[in-house]
Write a protein that holds these residues in place. Sequence first.
Motif, PDB file in Angstrom:
ATOM      1  N   LEU A  81       0.710  -1.449  -0.531  1.00  0.00           N
ATOM      2  CA  LEU A  81      -0.097  -0.171   0.407  1.00  0.00           C
ATOM      3  C   LEU A  81       0.989   1.497  -0.053  1.00  0.00           C
ATOM      4  O   LEU A  81       0.894   1.997  -0.498  1.00  0.00           O
ATOM      5  CB  LEU A  81      -0.957   0.462   1.390  1.00  0.00           C
ATOM      6  N   ASN A  82       1.789   0.856   1.053  1.00  0.00           N
ATOM      7  CA  ASN A  82       3.150   2.517   0.769  1.00  0.00           C
ATOM      8  C   ASN A  82       3.794   2.746  -0.117  1.00  0.00           C
ATOM      9  O   ASN A  82       4.017   4.465  -0.458  1.00  0.00           O
ATOM     10  CB  ASN A  82       3.199   2.092   2.236  1.00  0.00           C
ATOM     11  N   ALA A  83       3.823   1.854  -0.751  1.00  0.00           N
ATOM     12  CA  ALA A  83       4.585   1.897  -1.761  1.00  0.00           C
ATOM     13  C   ALA A  83       4.153   2.285  -3.502  1.00  0.00           C
ATOM     14  O   ALA A  83       4.589   3.186  -3.714  1.00  0.00           O
ATOM     15  CB  ALA A  83       5.762   0.220  -2.385  1.00  0.00           C
ATOM     16  N   VAL A  84       2.721   2.130  -2.971  1.00  0.00           N
ATOM     17  CA  VAL A  84       1.960   2.218  -4.317  1.00  0.00           C
ATOM     18  C   VAL A  84       1.428   3.738  -4.229  1.00  0.00           C
ATOM     19  O   VAL A  84       1.956   4.760  -5.520  1.00  0.00           O
ATOM     20  CB  VAL A  84       0.332   1.756  -3.937  1.00  0.00           C
ATOM     21  N   MET A  85       1.358   4.146  -2.941  1.00  0.00           N
ATOM     22  CA  MET A  85       1.108   5.226  -2.861  1.00  0.00           C
ATOM     23  C   MET A  85       2.064   6.781  -2.636  1.00  0.00           C
ATOM     24  O   MET A  85       2.417   7.209  -3.330  1.00  0.00           O
ATOM     25  CB  MET A  85       0.393   5.738  -0.856  1.00  0.00           C
ATOM     26  N   LEU A  86       3.097   6.096  -2.580  1.00  0.00           N
ATOM     27  CA  LEU A  86       4.591   6.509  -2.671  1.00  0.00           C
ATOM     28  C   LEU A  86       4.950   6.616  -4.089  1.00  0.00           C
ATOM     29  O   LEU A  86       5.511   8.182  -3.948  1.00  0.00           O
ATOM     30  CB  LEU A  86       5.427   6.119  -1.639  1.00  0.00           C
ATOM     31  N   ALA A  87       4.827   5.655  -4.530  1.00  0.00           N
ATOM     32  CA  ALA A  87       5.429   6.179  -6.388  1.00  0.00           C
ATOM     33  C   ALA A  87       4.401   6.528  -7.381  1.00  0.00           C
ATOM     34  O   ALA A  87       4.425   7.611  -8.134  1.00  0.00           O
ATOM     35  CB  ALA A  87       5.052   4.570  -6.759  1.00  0.00           C
ATOM     36  N   SER A  88       3.441   6.596  -6.744  1.00  0.00           N
ATOM     37  CA  SER A  88       2.081   7.427  -7.124  1.00  0.00           C
ATOM     38  C   SER A  88       2.041   9.202  -6.851  1.00  0.00           C
ATOM     39  O   SER A  88       2.297  10.025  -8.205  1.00  0.00           O
ATOM     40  CB  SER A  88       0.649   7.488  -6.869  1.00  0.00           C
ATOM     41  N   GLN A  89       2.445   9.493  -5.556  1.00  0.00           N
ATOM     42  CA  GLN A  89       3.540  10.419  -5.393  1.00  0.00           C
ATOM     43  C   GLN A  89       3.799  10.920  -6.022  1.00  0.00           C
ATOM     44  O   GLN A  89       4.481  12.260  -6.777  1.00  0.00           O
ATOM     45  CB  GLN A  89       2.863  10.799  -4.138  1.00  0.00           C
ATOM     46  N   THR A  90       4.785  10.453  -6.107  1.00  0.00           N
ATOM     47  CA  THR A  90       6.538  10.677  -6.642  1.00  0.00           C
ATOM     48  C   THR A  90       6.285  10.804  -8.410  1.00  0.00           C
ATOM     49  O   THR A  90       6.951  12.005  -8.678  1.00  0.00           O
ATOM     50  CB  THR A  90       8.206   9.705  -6.753  1.00  0.00           C
ATOM     51  N   HIS A  91       5.519  10.345  -8.880  1.00  0.00           N
ATOM     52  CA  HIS A  91       5.360  10.826 -10.297  1.00  0.00           C
ATOM     53  C   HIS A  91       4.752  11.193 -10.472  1.00  0.00           C
ATOM     54  O   HIS A  91       4.309  12.332 -11.469  1.00  0.00           O
ATOM     55  CB  HIS A  91       4.741   8.834 -10.708  1.00  0.00           C
ATOM     56  N   ALA A  92       3.268  12.070  -9.712  1.00  0.00           N
ATOM     57  CA  ALA A  92       2.608  13.379  -9.779  1.00  0.00           C
ATOM     58  C   ALA A  92       3.872  14.406  -9.817  1.00  0.00           C
ATOM     59  O   ALA A  92       3.343  15.219 -10.012  1.00  0.00           O
ATOM     60  CB  ALA A  92       1.474  13.151  -8.626  1.00  0.00           C
ATOM     61  N   SER A  93       4.378  14.412  -8.699  1.00  0.00           N
ATOM     62  CA  SER A  93       5.184  15.589  -8.426  1.00  0.00           C
ATOM     63  C   SER A  93       6.626  16.056  -9.772  1.00  0.00           C
ATOM     64  O   SER A  93       6.434  16.443  -9.649  1.00  0.00           O
ATOM     65  CB  SER A  93       5.900  15.020  -7.545  1.00  0.00           C
ATOM     66  N   LEU A  94       6.861  14.540 -10.073  1.00  0.00           N
ATOM     67  CA  LEU A  94       8.097  14.209 -11.159  1.00  0.00           C
ATOM     68  C   LEU A  94       7.244  15.468 -12.054  1.00  0.00           C
ATOM     69  O   LEU A  94       7.968  15.468 -13.812  1.00  0.00           O
ATOM     70  CB  LEU A  94       8.424  13.401 -11.400  1.00  0.00           C
ATOM     71  N   ASN A  95       6.322  15.379 -12.471  1.00  0.00           N
ATOM     72  CA  ASN A  95       4.801  15.735 -13.755  1.00  0.00           C
ATOM     73  C   ASN A  95       4.542  16.452 -13.239  1.00  0.00           C
ATOM     74  O   ASN A  95       3.810  16.871 -14.240  1.00  0.00           O
ATOM     75  CB  ASN A  95       4.437  14.447 -14.137  1.00  0.00           C
ATOM     76  N   GLU A  96       4.797  16.711 -12.549  1.00  0.00           N
ATOM     77  CA  GLU A  96       3.291  18.599 -12.516  1.00  0.00           C
ATOM     78  C   GLU A  96       4.068  19.451 -12.950  1.00  0.00           C
ATOM     79  O   GLU A  96       5.409  19.374 -13.059  1.00  0.00           O
ATOM     80  CB  GLU A  96       3.276  18.509 -10.390  1.00  0.00           C
ATOM     81  N   PRO A  97       3.283  20.639 -13.244  1.00  0.00           N
ATOM     82  CA  PRO A  97       3.948  21.254 -13.723  1.00  0.00           C
ATOM     83  C   PRO A  97       4.818  22.109 -13.376  1.00  0.00           C
ATOM     84  O   PRO A  97       4.683  23.061 -11.779  1.00  0.00           O
ATOM     85  CB  PRO A  97       2.714  22.063 -14.088  1.00  0.00           C
ATOM     86  N   THR A  98       5.381  23.086 -13.707  1.00  0.00           N
ATOM     87  CA  THR A  98       6.807  24.087 -12.779  1.00  0.00           C
ATOM     88  C   THR A  98       6.543  25.255 -13.223  1.00  0.00           C
ATOM     89  O   THR A  98       7.351  26.459 -13.148  1.00  0.00           O
ATOM     90  CB  THR A  98       8.441  23.483 -13.294  1.00  0.00           C
ATOM     91  N   GLY A  99       5.655  25.764 -14.588  1.00  0.00           N
ATOM     92  CA  GLY A  99       6.391  27.381 -15.412  1.00  0.00           C
ATOM     93  C   GLY A  99       7.609  27.079 -15.903  1.00  0.00           C
ATOM     94  O   GLY A  99       8.562  28.068 -16.679  1.00  0.00           O
ATOM     95  N   LEU A 100       8.541  26.163 -15.811  1.00  0.00           N
ATOM     96  CA  LEU A 100       9.761  26.205 -16.625  1.00  0.00           C
ATOM     97  C   LEU A 100      10.572  25.480 -17.756  1.00  0.00           C
ATOM     98  O   LEU A 100       9.540  24.730 -17.618  1.00  0.00           O
ATOM     99  CB  LEU A 100      11.062  26.260 -15.491  1.00  0.00           C
ATOM    100  N   ASP A 101      11.293  25.554 -18.617  1.00  0.00           N
ATOM    101  CA  ASP A 101      11.650  25.095 -19.616  1.00  0.00           C
ATOM    102  C   ASP A 101      12.843  24.122 -18.993  1.00  0.00           C
ATOM    103  O   ASP A 101      13.437  24.311 -19.226  1.00  0.00           O
ATOM    104  CB  ASP A 101      11.956  25.954 -20.871  1.00  0.00           C
TER     105      ASP A 101
END
Length: 397
Positions: free
Chosen positions: A32-52
């Motif tokens: 459960l925690n591996a899935v939550m952490l993996a999904s959170q990390t994936h979302a963070s790495l793909n969040e918009p940053t406003g930067l090139d």
Amino acid sequence: MSLHLMLKSLKRRKVVTGLLLLQLAMTLALLLNAVMLASQTHASLNEPTGLDMENILQVQLKPTTPELRKYPALSDLLERQLAGVRAVPGVIAVAYSNQGPLLQGGNNGNVFKVGAQERTNLASIPMYFVSADFFQVLGLTVQNGELPVSPTPLDGKVQSPVVLTQQLAEHLFAEENPVGQAVNRGPVAAVVSNFYGQRSAEHVFNNSVQVAPLYGVDWGYSLLLRVEAGSADAVRQQLDQVLRNVDTNIEIFYVRSLAEQHHRLYRTEFGLAVLLTILAGLMLLVTMISSYSNAHFHALKSQQDIGIKRALGASRQAIFVELLAEGWLCTLLGTGAGVFVALLLNKLLATVIVIPAIPLWLPLLSISVLMLCVTLATWYPARIATRVSPATATKTL
């Protein structure tokens, strides 16, 4: 077989059953925690940053002599470094800054609208002191006002104009026009598009920028470069030599693209996600092996009982389902305890990293996956048990 009889059967093998329940609980908690952490990390790495991210490089460096770390020698060094880097083929623009974007902590302070401190005060807002090309380097667009074109000395007599990101301006001024109004850092000159500054729980796009000289860099400073598409590697290879040709009294800590910096920002979560995923996979494998061994041993030890049931008219299908049902019951008991272990582990992880709470649907899905795995593991021993002949089993009576 009734629930009471299945529980009685499991109790007779309490040591083996207890170990299997513990494995199931730990497997579910890790999964459960591996899935939550993996999904959170994936979302963070793909969040918009406003930067090139791919076409902006950051050089983190520091002068090695005390004189060069202070104004005015520092100002002269920065101008020479900017001129040297601008001459590198592939460089579109370059700017200095007291810190780069995409950081965990850094130079920050509170910002509030003058005259409305109690209502608008925000703590830990990143403070950028930069050269005028900073906005071009990051590719920020002006939403309102005009950008400062030259540094204003922060001498305490004249406040440097402040440029706010759109999210910060909306918090401070709501529907009002912020340009010309004052915050505690100085008068607002412009509002620019959002960009990811320092990592925080809610306000990563709140940033305050001032075009001003750097007066002291005991902790170092950043040179930010916008490069032509596809030329980042070529420019990176030249930067060390170019900067040392300008002045050898510098220490270069690193040269990174903002994409690399973004990945480093979440490397702790990424590493833990990988570790927990590997552990959960291993625990799942061990649980399947244990379930197979437990079911196989139980089937061999119960041949006499199975033979009697077959002699009394029990079908092979009934024997098969009965043995699988014991595995299902054991799985439900173990995973039921595993949900509480998972919640405890989730709270412990939340004290050191950002990890979302476990939603209700995920334990149900994970329990279903474990039920399937245990079914596959016990299917073959259950099939063996159905082959017991009534005549062969009753010879032992």
